[in-house]
Design a protein around this motif. Structure first.
Motif, PDB file in Angstrom:
ATOM      1  N   TRP A 148       0.847  -1.218   0.000  1.00  8.04           N
ATOM      2  CA  TRP A 148       0.000   0.000   0.000  1.00  8.04           C
ATOM      3  C   TRP A 148       0.873   1.256   0.000  1.00  8.04           C
ATOM      4  N   ASP A 179       4.836   3.311   0.231  1.00  5.51           N
ATOM      5  CA  ASP A 179       5.871   3.513   1.248  1.00  5.51           C
ATOM      6  C   ASP A 179       6.760   2.294   1.459  1.00  5.51           C
ATOM      7  N   GLY A 208       5.466  10.346  -1.378  1.00  3.13           N
ATOM      8  CA  GLY A 208       6.530  10.869  -0.531  1.00  3.13           C
ATOM      9  C   GLY A 208       7.633   9.833  -0.552  1.00  3.13           C
ATOM     10  N   ILE A 225      -5.548  14.892  -5.624  1.00  3.29           N
ATOM     11  CA  ILE A 225      -5.247  13.864  -6.625  1.00  3.29           C
ATOM     12  C   ILE A 225      -6.525  13.302  -7.267  1.00  3.29           C
ATOM     13  N   THR A 251      -5.854   5.023  -4.375  1.00  2.30           N
ATOM     14  CA  THR A 251      -5.567   6.313  -4.977  1.00  2.30           C
ATOM     15  C   THR A 251      -6.296   6.375  -6.318  1.00  2.30           C
ATOM     16  N   VAL A 280      -1.298   3.726   5.106  1.00  3.27           N
ATOM     17  CA  VAL A 280      -1.776   5.004   5.662  1.00  3.27           C
ATOM     18  C   VAL A 280      -3.188   5.198   5.135  1.00  3.27           C
TER      19      VAL A 280
HETATM   20  P1  IMO Z   1       4.144   6.630  -2.057  1.00  2.00           P
HETATM   21  O1  IMO Z   1       4.472   6.873  -3.505  1.00  2.00           O
HETATM   22  C1  IMO Z   1       1.156   5.545   0.930  1.00  2.00           C
HETATM   23  C2  IMO Z   1      -2.989   6.678   0.091  1.00  2.00           C
HETATM   24  C3  IMO Z   1      -3.585   7.720   1.013  1.00  2.00           C
HETATM   25  C4  IMO Z   1      -5.035   7.283   0.977  1.00  2.00           C
HETATM   26  C5  IMO Z   1      -5.226   6.849  -0.469  1.00  2.00           C
HETATM   27  C6  IMO Z   1      -5.825   7.926  -1.368  1.00  2.00           C
HETATM   28  O2  IMO Z   1       4.906   7.495  -1.116  1.00  2.00           O
HETATM   29  O3  IMO Z   1       4.219   5.180  -1.735  1.00  2.00           O
HETATM   30  P2  IMO Z   1      -4.861  10.142  -2.482  1.00  2.00           P
HETATM   31  O4  IMO Z   1      -4.297  11.385  -1.840  1.00  2.00           O
HETATM   32  O5  IMO Z   1      -3.906   9.462  -3.408  1.00  2.00           O
HETATM   33  O6  IMO Z   1      -6.206  10.356  -3.091  1.00  2.00           O
HETATM   34  O7  IMO Z   1      -5.106   9.147  -1.223  1.00  2.00           O
HETATM   35  O8  IMO Z   1      -3.939   6.509  -0.953  1.00  2.00           O
HETATM   36  N1  IMO Z   1      -1.708   7.092  -0.563  1.00  2.00           N
HETATM   37  C7  IMO Z   1      -0.505   6.640  -0.181  1.00  2.00           C
HETATM   38  N2  IMO Z   1      -0.153   5.831   0.847  1.00  2.00           N
HETATM   39  N3  IMO Z   1       2.098   5.992   0.073  1.00  2.00           N
HETATM   40  C8  IMO Z   1       1.757   6.777  -0.970  1.00  2.00           C
HETATM   41  O9  IMO Z   1       2.631   7.148  -1.933  1.00  2.00           O
HETATM   42  C9  IMO Z   1       0.403   7.175  -1.114  1.00  2.00           C
HETATM   43  N4  IMO Z   1      -0.271   7.933  -2.006  1.00  2.00           N
HETATM   44  C10 IMO Z   1      -1.570   7.867  -1.661  1.00  2.00           C
HETATM   45  O10 IMO Z   1      -3.034   7.628   2.302  1.00  2.00           O
HETATM   46  O11 IMO Z   1      -5.205   6.150   1.782  1.00  2.00           O
END
Ligand code: IMO
Ligand code: GDP
Ligand code: MG
Length: 414
Positions: free
Chosen positions: A11, A13, A40, A125, A218, A252
């Protein structure tokens, strides 16, 4: 001439940023192809820590960076990131733009969802991708060439939020005009001249808009084949997919998480692993490695070309007995299909236990190689490899650049 894709298999990170920084030296160009500033991606060099949001995580190397049309771009936050990282980057003319309206709508929709909120990053987003589908999203080229058609239909319908003001257009034009370009054309000519390209995925397979734990996902596709759309680069030319996974799992935001650990142990892992969102600072939920979910994620990411990299082995060390889910129990029947979890069924993980991994001097393991890693860790990885029938090429044992051990070399490691 080679092209590789780094993708997350959980998911998000998983440690994609660390891996991209490490691999970047071997490539001429590094390309983002999905997501936006919701990502991030952390790179740690010595005592310095950098988090990249929309820029590829290779910004510390003097490489050509690209942001493909599948990425949604917020000019305001891009300007901020560029001011901290003076890099050579091209943003595709066709990228959709995030204006103050999409950020407002993201927050408003979350409020309206109430207890069913997704827990988005609040970066606009979802609305930005939705606007694109509704054909009301401004693109980079609209700002650069100043040919704004009336895109305000949705704003008029929904109300609220700031419109696209003259100031916003001016700021966006200032940021984007010098760096806007035709990414597919540039990538293809670089590739045909013998150049090597590394594509950097954002999020992870289980957050994919189509294949993830919908609606707790997402709003873009996060799997490797999306390179074809998101960067406009032929997916058939991808030589290698490097799938990244933690040796445990984090998430998250809300949504199903079959192997979630509740209580003291999760706090211990969160503390030791620094499991707080790189974009929002939120505490990440923590759970045991879920091999049913991992198998599913692999199946969606060009399994014949996929190599696995595991991260955070050092965090699992010293925790006592370990577990990993090898199946689910669904209404008393055993299942090894992640679709059961997607369908919202009551899914109970069936666990296998593993010997505790002792905490050791990981710096010296990084120097000496895989043979110096604790045998309990090597056994754990052997089990995973046998279960998944995928080669594990590397295990990360610390956040800093250089803190990893190769088991076997990726096809293109030099
Ligand atoms: P990286 O690239 C972890 C999660 C958000 C939320 C869901 C929808 O760092 O791995 P959004 O803002 O995309 O509409 O949120 O997706 N989410 C991420 N969780 N790492 C990320 O990116 C994430 N990008 C979105 O927490 O649950
Ligand atoms: P990404 O979104 O996939 O790039 O991952 P994030 O950067 O959001 O989260 C991963 C976190 O784990 C970051 O803080 C990294 O510095 C850190 N990290 C990556 N690999 C390892 C590892 O092997 N061990 C430890 N202890 N930390 C790691
Ligand atoms: Mg992250």
């Amino acid at each position: 001439m080679k092209s590789s894709v780094v993708v997350g298999l959980q998911w998000g990170d998983e440690g994609k940023g660390k891996l991209v920084d490490q691999l970047a030296q071997q490539y001429d160009a590094i390309v983002r192809f999905n997501g936006g500033g919701n990502a991030g991606h952390t790179v740690v060099v010595g005592n310095e820590k950098k988090v990249f949001h929309v820029l590829p995580s290779a910004a510390l190397w003097r490489k050509k960076l690209y942001i493909g049309a599948g990425v949604v771009v917020d000019p305001e936050s891009l300007e901020q990131e560029l001011s901290q990282n003076p890099v050579n980057v091209m943003v595709d003319y066709r990228c959709g733009l995030i204006t103050p309206f999409e950020k407002w709508l993201d927050k408003r929709l979350e409020e309206l969802r109430g207890t069913n909120a997704i827990g988005t990053t609040g970066r606009g987003i979802g609305p930005a991708y939705a606007d694109r589908m509704l054909r009301v999203s401004p693109r980079v080229m609209d700002v650069v060439y100043g040919d704004f058609r009336d895109l305000s239909a949705v704003r008029r319908l929904i109300g609220g939020g700031d419109g696209i003001t003259d100031e916003w257009i001016e700021m966006s034009r200032r940021v984007l005009s010098p760096i806007a370009g035709d990414v597919p054309e540039s990538l293809l000519s670089l590739y045909e001249e013998g150049g090597s390209i590394l594509f950097e995925g954002a999020q992870g397979a289980l957050l994919d808009i189509t294949y993830g734990t919908y609606p707790y996902v997402t709003s873009s596709n996060t799997v490797a084949s999306y390179v074809g759309v998101g960067a406009g680069f032929p997916a058939s030319k991808i030589d290698e997919v490097i799938g990244v996974a933690k040796l445990y799992v984090t998430r998250v935001g809300a949504g199903p998480f079959p192997t979630e650990i509740i209580g003291e142990l999760s706090e211990k892992i969160r503390g030791k692993g620094g499991e707080y969102g790189s974009t929002t600072g939120r505490a990440r939920r923590v759970g045991w490695l879920d091999m049913v979910a991992l198998k599913y994620a692999i199946s969606l990411n060009e399994p014949a070309k996929l190599k696995l990299v595991f991260t955070k082995a050092d965090v699992l060390a010293g925790l006592g007995d370990l577990r990993a889910a090898v199946a689910y129990s669904v209404d008393g029947k055993e299942s090894s299909n992640f679709v059961d979890a997607l369908a919202g069924k009551r899914v109970e993980p069936v666990y296998e236990s593993f010997d505790p991994i002792p905490d050791v001097d990981w710096e010296s393991v990084a120097k000496s190689g895989w043979g110096a890693a604790p045998k309990q860790l090597r056994n754990f990885i052997d089990f995973i490899q046998d279960y998944l029938k995928v080669e594990v090429t590397e295990v990360s044992i610390g956040a800093r650049r250089g803190m990893s051990v190769e088991l076997r070399r990726c096809a293109f490691s030099s």
